[in-house]
Design a protein around this motif. Structure first.
Motif, PDB file in Angstrom:
ATOM      1  N   GLN A  57       6.909  -0.471  14.213  1.00 40.00           N
ATOM      2  CA  GLN A  57       5.991  -1.389  13.538  1.00 40.00           C
ATOM      3  C   GLN A  57       6.137  -1.322  12.019  1.00 40.00           C
ATOM      4  O   GLN A  57       6.072  -2.346  11.336  1.00 40.00           O
ATOM      5  N   ILE A  58       6.330  -0.134  11.487  1.00 39.15           N
ATOM      6  CA  ILE A  58       6.496   0.001  10.036  1.00 39.15           C
ATOM      7  C   ILE A  58       7.842  -0.583   9.606  1.00 39.15           C
ATOM      8  O   ILE A  58       7.942  -1.268   8.584  1.00 39.15           O
ATOM      9  N   ALA A  59       8.870  -0.352  10.421  1.00 40.56           N
ATOM     10  CA  ALA A  59      10.213  -0.831  10.084  1.00 40.56           C
ATOM     11  C   ALA A  59      10.351  -2.342  10.216  1.00 40.56           C
ATOM     12  O   ALA A  59      11.218  -2.948   9.584  1.00 40.56           O
ATOM     13  N   ALA A  60       9.488  -2.977  11.011  1.00 42.39           N
ATOM     14  CA  ALA A  60       9.625  -4.402  11.328  1.00 42.39           C
ATOM     15  C   ALA A  60       9.291  -5.323  10.161  1.00 42.39           C
ATOM     16  O   ALA A  60       9.591  -6.510  10.212  1.00 42.39           O
ATOM     17  N   ALA A  81       5.100  11.014   9.923  1.00 37.57           N
ATOM     18  CA  ALA A  81       5.398  11.311   8.512  1.00 37.57           C
ATOM     19  C   ALA A  81       6.263  12.550   8.356  1.00 37.57           C
ATOM     20  O   ALA A  81       7.071  12.642   7.420  1.00 37.57           O
ATOM     21  N   ALA A  82       6.133  13.499   9.290  1.00 35.08           N
ATOM     22  CA  ALA A  82       6.895  14.748   9.202  1.00 35.08           C
ATOM     23  C   ALA A  82       8.374  14.551   9.506  1.00 35.08           C
ATOM     24  O   ALA A  82       9.195  15.405   9.169  1.00 35.08           O
ATOM     25  N   GLY A  87      13.004   6.079   3.160  1.00 34.66           N
ATOM     26  CA  GLY A  87      12.864   4.642   2.982  1.00 34.66           C
ATOM     27  C   GLY A  87      11.626   4.083   3.667  1.00 34.66           C
ATOM     28  O   GLY A  87      10.901   3.265   3.088  1.00 34.66           O
ATOM     29  N   LEU A  88      11.367   4.529   4.895  1.00 30.20           N
ATOM     30  CA  LEU A  88      10.182   4.047   5.606  1.00 30.20           C
ATOM     31  C   LEU A  88       8.906   4.673   5.053  1.00 30.20           C
ATOM     32  O   LEU A  88       7.873   4.005   4.941  1.00 30.20           O
ATOM     33  N   LEU A 123       0.996  14.944   3.669  1.00 30.04           N
ATOM     34  CA  LEU A 123       1.483  13.580   3.841  1.00 30.04           C
ATOM     35  C   LEU A 123       2.046  13.080   2.512  1.00 30.04           C
ATOM     36  O   LEU A 123       1.450  13.317   1.465  1.00 30.04           O
ATOM     37  N   PRO A 124       3.188  12.367   2.539  1.00 29.74           N
ATOM     38  CA  PRO A 124       3.821  11.937   1.294  1.00 29.74           C
ATOM     39  C   PRO A 124       3.257  10.617   0.765  1.00 29.74           C
ATOM     40  O   PRO A 124       3.936   9.898   0.042  1.00 29.74           O
ATOM     41  N   PHE A 125       2.024  10.299   1.144  1.00 30.80           N
ATOM     42  CA  PHE A 125       1.345   9.100   0.651  1.00 30.80           C
ATOM     43  C   PHE A 125      -0.149   9.425   0.595  1.00 30.80           C
ATOM     44  O   PHE A 125      -0.614  10.371   1.251  1.00 30.80           O
ATOM     45  N   PRO A 126      -0.913   8.678  -0.208  1.00 29.17           N
ATOM     46  CA  PRO A 126      -2.351   8.958  -0.307  1.00 29.17           C
ATOM     47  C   PRO A 126      -3.036   8.809   1.045  1.00 29.17           C
ATOM     48  O   PRO A 126      -2.652   7.955   1.848  1.00 29.17           O
TER      49      PRO A 126
END
Length: 194
Positions: A57-60, A81-82, A87-88, A123-126
């Motif tokens: 879903q994220i890649a789409a 996330a791990a 890129g994603l 996690l590499p995002f907020p």
């Protein structure tokens, strides 16, 4: 609702999915550009299959995405996330993690134990984590620990149960405040890095 055309929202339900009366289903209807991760098996979840569906879903879609996860969906986000590619991961502007399920607890349903151990990497995002003082799926102490490990801002609600239909959370308009807080935090970080 706040209209943000360059960001899409992705609902990440937990075990057994989110029925029509669940707040995630309501949010899906009212948030712009909002879809949900559909799983092949909601009753007997398999960790790798759930991660793969989230990734697909994220890649789409090339647009940035905000994840809105509940229960086992939160653990799925952490597992994804791990192991996801840089890129994603860069597409994820933030994650709202509501009532994460403690799949390491002694009384965890057998169908969920294959999601243990729970990732402990930041996690590499907020991210914003919302727990509850009386959630059967993860007590407040564990929710705070997850937030600390994942680098999430945390709020523990009083007597909110599992923040689902059974605990009376149907539309959960209150939750939008944390979603917008997350987006503002994400927007500030994105502007700094741009």
């Amino acid at each position: 609702m706040r209209q943000t055309t360059d960001v899409r929202y992705l609902i990440v339900p937990g075990w057994q999915g989110s029925p029509a009366e669940h707040w995630q289903s309501h949010w899906q209807q009212v948030l712009p550009e909002c879809t949900r991760v559909e799983q092949d098996d909601w009753l007997l979840p398999q960790r790798q299959a759930w991660i793969a569906q989230l990734e697909a879903q994220i890649a789409a879609d090339q647009r940035p995405v905000v994840l809105i996860a509940h229960s086992l969906g939160c653990v799925t986000v952490a597992h994804w996330a791990a192991q996801a590619s840089a890129g994603l991961l860069a597409r994820v502007r933030g994650a709202l993690l509501v009532a994460p399920a403690d799949v390491e607890r002694i009384d965890c349903p057998a169908a969920l134990v294959n999601f243990a151990p729970i990732p402990t990497e930041p996690l590499p995002f907020p991210s914003v984590l919302i727990g509850s003082s009386n959630d059967h799926a993860a007590d407040a102490q564990r929710a705070v620990l997850f937030a600390r490990q994942w680098g999430s801002t945390v709020t523990i609600l009083s007597q909110a149960g599992h923040i689902n239909v059974q605990s009376g959370h149907h539309r959960w308009e209150q939750g939008f405040a944390w979603l917008y807080q997350l987006q503002e935090r994400s927007d500030r970080g994105y502007q700094r890095s741009a």
